[in-house]
Design a protein around this motif. Structure first.
Motif, PDB file in Angstrom:
ATOM      1  N   CYS A   1       0.803  -1.222   0.000  1.00  0.00           N
ATOM      2  CA  CYS A   1       0.000   0.000   0.000  1.00  0.00           C
ATOM      3  C   CYS A   1       0.840   1.278   0.000  1.00  0.00           C
ATOM      4  CB  CYS A   1      -0.941   0.001   1.203  1.00  0.00           C
ATOM      5  SG  CYS A   1      -2.037  -1.434   1.289  1.00  0.00           S
ATOM      6  N   ALA A   2       2.154   1.152  -0.016  1.00  0.00           N
ATOM      7  CA  ALA A   2       3.053   2.310  -0.048  1.00  0.00           C
ATOM      8  C   ALA A   2       2.731   3.292   1.081  1.00  0.00           C
ATOM      9  CB  ALA A   2       2.980   3.011  -1.402  1.00  0.00           C
ATOM     10  N   VAL A   3       2.732   2.768   2.306  1.00  0.00           N
ATOM     11  CA  VAL A   3       2.424   3.580   3.471  1.00  0.00           C
ATOM     12  C   VAL A   3       3.423   3.247   4.570  1.00  0.00           C
ATOM     13  CG1 VAL A   3       0.777   1.881   4.376  1.00  0.00           C
ATOM     14  CG2 VAL A   3       0.564   4.272   5.049  1.00  0.00           C
ATOM     15  N   ASN A   4       3.751   4.227   5.400  1.00  0.00           N
ATOM     16  CA  ASN A   4       4.677   4.043   6.511  1.00  0.00           C
ATOM     17  C   ASN A   4       3.885   3.910   7.806  1.00  0.00           C
ATOM     18  OD1 ASN A   4       6.751   4.018   8.335  1.00  0.00           O
ATOM     19  ND2 ASN A   4       7.422   6.116   7.945  1.00  0.00           N
ATOM     20  N   LEU A   5       3.945   2.728   8.424  1.00  0.00           N
ATOM     21  CA  LEU A   5       3.208   2.485   9.663  1.00  0.00           C
ATOM     22  C   LEU A   5       4.075   2.606  10.899  1.00  0.00           C
ATOM     23  CD1 LEU A   5       1.057  -0.642   8.648  1.00  0.00           C
ATOM     24  CD2 LEU A   5       0.455   1.782   8.480  1.00  0.00           C
ATOM     25  N   GLN A   6       5.340   2.904  10.729  1.00  0.00           N
ATOM     26  CA  GLN A   6       6.253   2.947  11.879  1.00  0.00           C
ATOM     27  C   GLN A   6       5.815   4.003  12.896  1.00  0.00           C
ATOM     28  OE1 GLN A   6       8.623   0.447  11.962  1.00  0.00           O
ATOM     29  NE2 GLN A   6       7.377  -0.058  10.172  1.00  0.00           N
ATOM     30  N   GLY A   7       5.748   3.573  14.167  1.00  0.00           N
ATOM     31  CA  GLY A   7       5.352   4.481  15.238  1.00  0.00           C
ATOM     32  C   GLY A   7       3.861   4.610  15.440  1.00  0.00           C
ATOM     33  N   SER A   8       3.066   3.961  14.580  1.00  0.00           N
ATOM     34  CA  SER A   8       1.610   4.035  14.721  1.00  0.00           C
ATOM     35  C   SER A   8       1.128   2.999  15.736  1.00  0.00           C
ATOM     36  CB  SER A   8       0.936   3.799  13.367  1.00  0.00           C
ATOM     37  OG  SER A   8       1.160   2.473  12.907  1.00  0.00           O
ATOM     38  N   SER A   9      -0.172   3.000  16.016  1.00  0.00           N
ATOM     39  CA  SER A   9      -0.779   2.033  16.930  1.00  0.00           C
ATOM     40  C   SER A   9      -1.944   1.346  16.239  1.00  0.00           C
ATOM     41  CB  SER A   9      -1.277   2.723  18.204  1.00  0.00           C
ATOM     42  OG  SER A   9      -0.195   3.227  18.959  1.00  0.00           O
ATOM     43  N   LEU A  10      -2.149   0.082  16.611  1.00  0.00           N
ATOM     44  CA  LEU A  10      -3.209  -0.741  16.028  1.00  0.00           C
ATOM     45  C   LEU A  10      -4.517  -0.537  16.784  1.00  0.00           C
ATOM     46  CD1 LEU A  10      -4.134  -3.060  14.117  1.00  0.00           C
ATOM     47  CD2 LEU A  10      -3.290  -4.658  15.869  1.00  0.00           C
ATOM     48  N   ARG A  11      -5.580  -0.341  16.029  1.00  0.00           N
ATOM     49  CA  ARG A  11      -6.932  -0.175  16.585  1.00  0.00           C
ATOM     50  C   ARG A  11      -7.882  -1.059  15.781  1.00  0.00           C
ATOM     51  NH1 ARG A  11     -11.272   3.254  15.030  1.00  0.00           N
ATOM     52  NH2 ARG A  11     -12.576   4.044  16.736  1.00  0.00           N
ATOM     53  N   ILE A  12      -8.586  -1.956  16.442  1.00  0.00           N
ATOM     54  CA  ILE A  12      -9.539  -2.847  15.778  1.00  0.00           C
ATOM     55  C   ILE A  12     -10.891  -2.699  16.464  1.00  0.00           C
ATOM     56  CG2 ILE A  12     -10.111  -5.208  15.123  1.00  0.00           C
ATOM     57  CD1 ILE A  12      -7.161  -5.900  15.229  1.00  0.00           C
ATOM     58  N   GLU A  13     -11.882  -2.311  15.700  1.00  0.00           N
ATOM     59  CA  GLU A  13     -13.249  -2.158  16.219  1.00  0.00           C
ATOM     60  C   GLU A  13     -14.124  -3.287  15.699  1.00  0.00           C
ATOM     61  OE1 GLU A  13     -16.930   1.078  16.580  1.00  0.00           O
ATOM     62  OE2 GLU A  13     -15.130   1.573  15.410  1.00  0.00           O
ATOM     63  N   TYR A  14     -14.951  -3.821  16.583  1.00  0.00           N
ATOM     64  CA  TYR A  14     -15.910  -4.869  16.225  1.00  0.00           C
ATOM     65  C   TYR A  14     -17.288  -4.227  16.123  1.00  0.00           C
ATOM     66  CZ  TYR A  14     -18.316  -9.425  16.466  1.00  0.00           C
ATOM     67  OH  TYR A  14     -19.083 -10.542  16.205  1.00  0.00           O
ATOM     68  N   CYS A  15     -17.836  -4.193  14.920  1.00  0.00           N
ATOM     69  CA  CYS A  15     -19.084  -3.477  14.661  1.00  0.00           C
ATOM     70  C   CYS A  15     -20.244  -4.443  14.469  1.00  0.00           C
ATOM     71  CB  CYS A  15     -18.944  -2.605  13.413  1.00  0.00           C
ATOM     72  SG  CYS A  15     -17.601  -1.412  13.504  1.00  0.00           S
ATOM     73  N   GLN A  16     -21.390  -4.071  15.014  1.00  0.00           N
ATOM     74  CA  GLN A  16     -22.619  -4.840  14.853  1.00  0.00           C
ATOM     75  C   GLN A  16     -23.740  -3.848  14.534  1.00  0.00           C
ATOM     76  OE1 GLN A  16     -22.562  -8.509  17.778  1.00  0.00           O
ATOM     77  NE2 GLN A  16     -21.987  -6.695  18.906  1.00  0.00           N
ATOM     78  N   ASP A  17     -24.025  -3.673  13.268  1.00  0.00           N
ATOM     79  CA  ASP A  17     -24.973  -2.662  12.829  1.00  0.00           C
ATOM     80  C   ASP A  17     -26.333  -3.287  12.574  1.00  0.00           C
ATOM     81  OD1 ASP A  17     -22.813  -0.807  12.795  1.00  0.00           O
ATOM     82  OD2 ASP A  17     -22.227  -1.558  10.817  1.00  0.00           O
ATOM     83  N   LYS A  18     -27.376  -2.569  13.001  1.00  0.00           N
ATOM     84  CA  LYS A  18     -28.747  -3.057  12.864  1.00  0.00           C
ATOM     85  C   LYS A  18     -29.511  -2.250  11.824  1.00  0.00           C
ATOM     86  CE  LYS A  18     -30.984  -3.881  16.627  1.00  0.00           C
ATOM     87  NZ  LYS A  18     -31.604  -3.708  17.961  1.00  0.00           N
ATOM     88  N   GLU A  19     -30.723  -2.698  11.549  1.00  0.00           N
ATOM     89  CA  GLU A  19     -31.624  -1.992  10.648  1.00  0.00           C
ATOM     90  C   GLU A  19     -31.719  -0.520  11.063  1.00  0.00           C
ATOM     91  OE1 GLU A  19     -34.298  -1.566   7.471  1.00  0.00           O
ATOM     92  OE2 GLU A  19     -33.109  -3.327   8.014  1.00  0.00           O
ATOM     93  N   GLY A  20     -31.605   0.378  10.091  1.00  0.00           N
ATOM     94  CA  GLY A  20     -31.624   1.805  10.347  1.00  0.00           C
ATOM     95  C   GLY A  20     -30.251   2.443  10.355  1.00  0.00           C
ATOM     96  N   PHE A  21     -29.200   1.624  10.427  1.00  0.00           N
ATOM     97  CA  PHE A  21     -27.837   2.146  10.438  1.00  0.00           C
ATOM     98  C   PHE A  21     -27.492   2.788   9.094  1.00  0.00           C
ATOM     99  CE2 PHE A  21     -23.412   1.327   9.173  1.00  0.00           C
ATOM    100  CZ  PHE A  21     -22.736   2.024  10.145  1.00  0.00           C
ATOM    101  N   TRP A  22     -26.738   3.904   9.152  1.00  0.00           N
ATOM    102  CA  TRP A  22     -26.195   4.518   7.946  1.00  0.00           C
ATOM    103  C   TRP A  22     -25.017   5.389   8.345  1.00  0.00           C
ATOM    104  CZ3 TRP A  22     -26.516   9.952   6.833  1.00  0.00           C
ATOM    105  CH2 TRP A  22     -27.227  10.695   7.799  1.00  0.00           C
ATOM    106  N   LEU A  23     -24.150   5.657   7.389  1.00  0.00           N
ATOM    107  CA  LEU A  23     -23.006   6.539   7.600  1.00  0.00           C
ATOM    108  C   LEU A  23     -22.960   7.556   6.474  1.00  0.00           C
ATOM    109  CD1 LEU A  23     -20.079   4.113   8.584  1.00  0.00           C
ATOM    110  CD2 LEU A  23     -21.270   5.718  10.096  1.00  0.00           C
ATOM    111  N   GLU A  24     -22.838   8.811   6.811  1.00  0.00           N
ATOM    112  CA  GLU A  24     -22.694   9.839   5.796  1.00  0.00           C
ATOM    113  C   GLU A  24     -21.322   9.724   5.137  1.00  0.00           C
ATOM    114  OE1 GLU A  24     -23.046  13.553   7.763  1.00  0.00           O
ATOM    115  OE2 GLU A  24     -21.128  13.390   8.815  1.00  0.00           O
ATOM    116  N   PRO A  25     -21.160  10.187   3.904  1.00  0.00           N
ATOM    117  CA  PRO A  25     -19.837  10.163   3.275  1.00  0.00           C
ATOM    118  C   PRO A  25     -18.820  10.933   4.112  1.00  0.00           C
ATOM    119  CG  PRO A  25     -21.533  10.614   1.641  1.00  0.00           C
ATOM    120  CD  PRO A  25     -22.208  10.691   2.982  1.00  0.00           C
TER     121      PRO A  25
END
Length: 236
Positions: free
Chosen positions: A117-141
């Motif tokens: 992906c041509a990206v530098n991850l050095q010094g960053s931190s890992l974040r993993i979210e577990y999502c459970q979306d129900k009827e009615g869920f939406w995200l704006e652009p």
């Protein structure tokens, strides 16, 4: 958080001396390397068979409470108190959370992402979210700019409508130009930038739309309790 025993499955593809974290790291890197980059409207990748079968199935069984939210107002942070992350507590309770987090912290995965992906991850931190979306869920652009360096959404929904629940992709004029394939254990990857517009248009969600959002974030990320290893920055 109570410990819940999840079904154990063997993996016939294990190599001598490999643990589940190693298998997961190898499995993901193979999927990433095999993925073809799409250049429009911004560079992104569609991955198949992202996680080993035993990990993907166990993730669908995690007993995290599903928030009863009628409207997110187009933003995930509208319900921060009910979000779930593969942080220290989750890793202590559920081995699959620990295995996946450890795999994505590993030099093998970090190097594959940086090279592909041509990206530098050095010094960053890992974040993993577990999502459970129900009827009615939406995200704006939105664009995920700022402190996020890498974004991947892994789709964990099963059933006949699973492939209709992918991330929507927009160009800079807010034209809807596509939707990520979202079959079980597939994913979309992109490097956040000023033009990486994406969201989720409201549509029928049968049962629960499960997914993982995997980010590497800059050191200034404030919500340290969300991070997998808040004291250990990424090193290749």
């Amino acid at each position: 958080m109570a410990t819940v025993a999840l079904k154990k499955e063997s993996c016939s593809c294990a190599q001598p001396g490999e643990g589940k974290q190693d298998i997961t790291a190898r499995h993901f890197t193979d999927a990433l390397i095999a993925a073809k980059a799409n250049e429009q409207p911004y560079r992104h990748w569609f991955l198949n068979d992202v996680l080993p079968c035993f990990s993907a199935q166990q993730l669908t069984q995690l007993p995290f409470e599903v928030a009863d939210i009628s409207d997110t107002y187009g933003k995930r942070d509208s319900h921060n108190a009910s979000r779930h992350f593969f942080n220290r507590d989750a890793q202590l309770c559920f081995p699959v959370c620990r295995d996946v987090a450890t795999a994505f912290q590993s030099p093998r995965v970090v190097n594959a992402i940086e090279n592909t992906c041509a990206v530098n991850l050095q010094g960053s931190s890992l974040r993993i979210e577990y999502c459970q979306d129900k009827e009615g869920f939406w995200l704006e652009p939105h664009t995920d700019i700022g402190v996020k360096i890498f974004t991947m959404v892994v789709y964990l929904t099963q059933g006949h409508l699973a492939d209709t629940l992918g991330t929507d992709i927009y160009d800079e004029s807010m034209n809807h130009v596509g939707r990520a394939p979202s079959a079980f254990n597939s994913a979309v990857v992109f490097i956040p930038g000023e033009n990486t517009w994406h969201g989720f248009e409201k549509r029928p969600i049968p049962d629960i739309r499960r997914s993982l959002i995997v980010n590497y974030v800059k050191p200034e990320w404030r919500a340290r309790h969300e991070l997998c290893f808040p004291e250990n920055a990424i090193k290749s």
